[in-house]
Design an enzyme around this catalytic site. Structure first.
Site, mmCIF file in Angstrom:
data_model
loop_
_atom_site.group_PDB
_atom_site.id
_atom_site.type_symbol
_atom_site.label_atom_id
_atom_site.label_comp_id
_atom_site.label_asym_id
_atom_site.label_seq_id
_atom_site.Cartn_x
_atom_site.Cartn_y
_atom_site.Cartn_z
ATOM 1 N N CYS A 81 0.817 -1.214 0.000
ATOM 2 C CA CYS A 81 0.000 0.000 0.000
ATOM 3 C C CYS A 81 0.851 1.265 0.000
ATOM 4 O O CYS A 81 0.349 2.347 -0.319
ATOM 5 C CB CYS A 81 -0.929 0.010 1.207
ATOM 6 S SG CYS A 81 -2.016 -1.423 1.318
ATOM 7 N N GLY A 116 -13.250 -9.102 -6.008
ATOM 8 C CA GLY A 116 -13.769 -8.822 -4.669
ATOM 9 C C GLY A 116 -13.017 -9.578 -3.593
ATOM 10 O O GLY A 116 -12.106 -10.362 -3.866
ATOM 11 N N ARG A 188 -23.254 -4.638 7.425
ATOM 12 C CA ARG A 188 -22.878 -6.058 7.543
ATOM 13 C C ARG A 188 -21.615 -6.258 8.388
ATOM 14 O O ARG A 188 -20.605 -5.601 8.146
ATOM 15 C CB ARG A 188 -22.675 -6.642 6.144
ATOM 16 C CG ARG A 188 -22.212 -8.091 6.136
ATOM 17 C CD ARG A 188 -22.312 -8.691 4.753
ATOM 18 N NE ARG A 188 -21.499 -7.993 3.772
ATOM 19 C CZ ARG A 188 -20.198 -8.225 3.574
ATOM 20 N NH1 ARG A 188 -19.555 -9.096 4.329
ATOM 21 N NH2 ARG A 188 -19.547 -7.585 2.620
ATOM 22 N N CYS A 199 -14.730 -0.338 6.942
ATOM 23 C CA CYS A 199 -13.646 -0.901 6.126
ATOM 24 C C CYS A 199 -13.573 -0.171 4.792
ATOM 25 O O CYS A 199 -14.606 0.149 4.192
ATOM 26 C CB CYS A 199 -13.885 -2.380 5.867
ATOM 27 S SG CYS A 199 -14.209 -3.372 7.346
ATOM 28 N N CYS A 200 -12.377 0.078 4.316
ATOM 29 C CA CYS A 200 -12.229 0.759 3.032
ATOM 30 C C CYS A 200 -12.617 -0.180 1.893
ATOM 31 O O CYS A 200 -12.473 -1.401 2.001
ATOM 32 C CB CYS A 200 -10.792 1.259 2.842
ATOM 33 S SG CYS A 200 -9.576 -0.046 2.577
#
Length: 381
Positions: A81, A116, A188, A199-200
């Protein structure tokens, strides 16, 4: 002798799900725009650095050939990242040492290629073999932080609410709708106590900055911002117990950045930090000296890290709202800092912004706090 280095141009594409685009297709438009707005020709570029993690071999060369930018060194940088920010650090170092005058840095990533889910990590890592993924790591951090402090799940939700509020003002953000605390808490479950809106998102995107020496900036008559500090650290191995609520790699990097720039946290007008999960933002408030240990909640509850507060954290919406195409994120943070310090951020403009910090970490590796951390400090020129 150390040369001053300036960011003189910045551009990016809106982050999101660009399923029909390639790495080249994502990066070429902001590359052309960054060169145009800097007022430079391809012949003015001395070197190119490209941050990405999953683009494959020669991603930078494939991008540059599309506009006929060749012959100069083109270096591909993978630092998880932190890859895009690491690429900026490498360009800064080359200019500051007087080796080159003008550098282009591209950050690009296409995460929809994975369909995903969590990002693929190294199967050789012993913790990955046991099922450790990033949501699990940050869920453990959050659980410990809630146990040791007065923080509650509602405080984690407030971080996401702020991020979405800022993202709603940013046409380049992946998510542009505001949310409520209740919506965050009832979204969720992902990994207790984290919910989906804490969450990103994964996604695709590209960002480009142009860096120049004093000489080149004067020759071009360009405006911009000065790079006051550029710090890159890798993690220190520490087996056994580690305090997950106190990220030492970010603390050490911030300390060195403040010292290099000659400023402190009280001088900052904005910070773009690595909020991959909402708990991270609270932890980094304390790591960067914005709050005492365990008191980050005071800042988020009182709105002191939003517009009109002490320091605006993630005016772009951060990773939680803007999105996190990993190789592009560090460069996109610098794009936001450039727009803020040059007064062109539009509806989310911070009044009289002078000092900006960008911070991104990279890589979950067994035995390390993080694999890499890159922090930049910028001063309006």
């Amino acid at each position: 002798m150390t040369e001053n280095v300036h960011v003189i141009s910045a551009a990016m594409v809106p982050f999101g799900k660009h399923r029909s685009s390639s790495y080249v297709g994502l990066a070429v438009p902001p590359l052309i725009e960054a060169l145009r707005s800097a007022g430079i020709d391809k012949s003015d570029v001395d070197a190119v650095w490209v941050g990405h993690s999953y683009g494959g071999m020669m991603t930078g060369q494939r991008i540059c050939k599309e506009i006929g930018l060749g012959t100069v060194p083109t270096v591909n940088v993978d630092n998880a990242c932190s890859g895009g920010a690491t690429a900026v650090h490498e360009a800064w170092e080359a200019i500051s040492r007087g080796l080159i005058d003008v550098a282009v840095v591209i950050g690009v990533e296409k995460l929809t290629q994975f369909g995903g889910g969590t990002l693929p990590l190294s199967p050789e890592d012993r913790e990955v073999k046991q099922g450790i993924v990033m949501p699990a790591v940050y869920a453990m951090r959050a659980t410990r932080y809630l146990y040791e402090t007065d923080a509650t799940p509602e405080d984690l939700a407030l971080v996401s609410v702020k991020a979405r509020k800022h993202g709603a003002l940013n046409p380049f953000a992946q998510f542009r709708q505001e949310v409520t605390v209740e919506q965050v808490l009832t979204s969720r479950p992902v990994a207790d106590p984290l919910t989906l809106l804490m969450c990103c998102p994964t996604g695709d995107g590209a960002a480009v900055v142009v860096l120049a020496s004093d000489r080149a900036r004067a020759r071009l008559g360009a405006r911009g911002m000065r790079v006051a500090a550029s710090i890159l650290h890798s993690g220190q191995v520490a087996e056994g117990f580690r305090d997950m609520t106190s990220p030492e790699i970010s603390a050490h990097s911030a300390r060195d950045a403040y010292e290099a720039a000659g400023i402190g946290p009280e001088d900052l007008d904005m910070i773009e930090l690595h909020d991959a999960f909402s708990i991270a933002e609270l932890v980094y408030y304390e790591t960067f000296g914005l709050a005492e240990r365990g008191r980050a909640i005071d800042l988020i509850r009182d709105g002191r890290t939003s517009f009109g507060g002490d320091v605006v954290v993630n005016p772009s919406g951060g990773l939680l709202a803007k999105g996190h195409p990993v190789g592009a994120s560090g460069v996109a943070q610098i794009v936001e800092a450039f727009w803020q310090l040059t007064g062109v951020a539009g509806d989310r403009q911070i009044e009289d912004a002078r000092w900006a910090m960008t911070h991104v970490t990279g890589g979950g590796t067994a035995g390390l706090d993080h694999g890499a951390c890159t922090i930049h400090l910028f001063e309006a020129a």
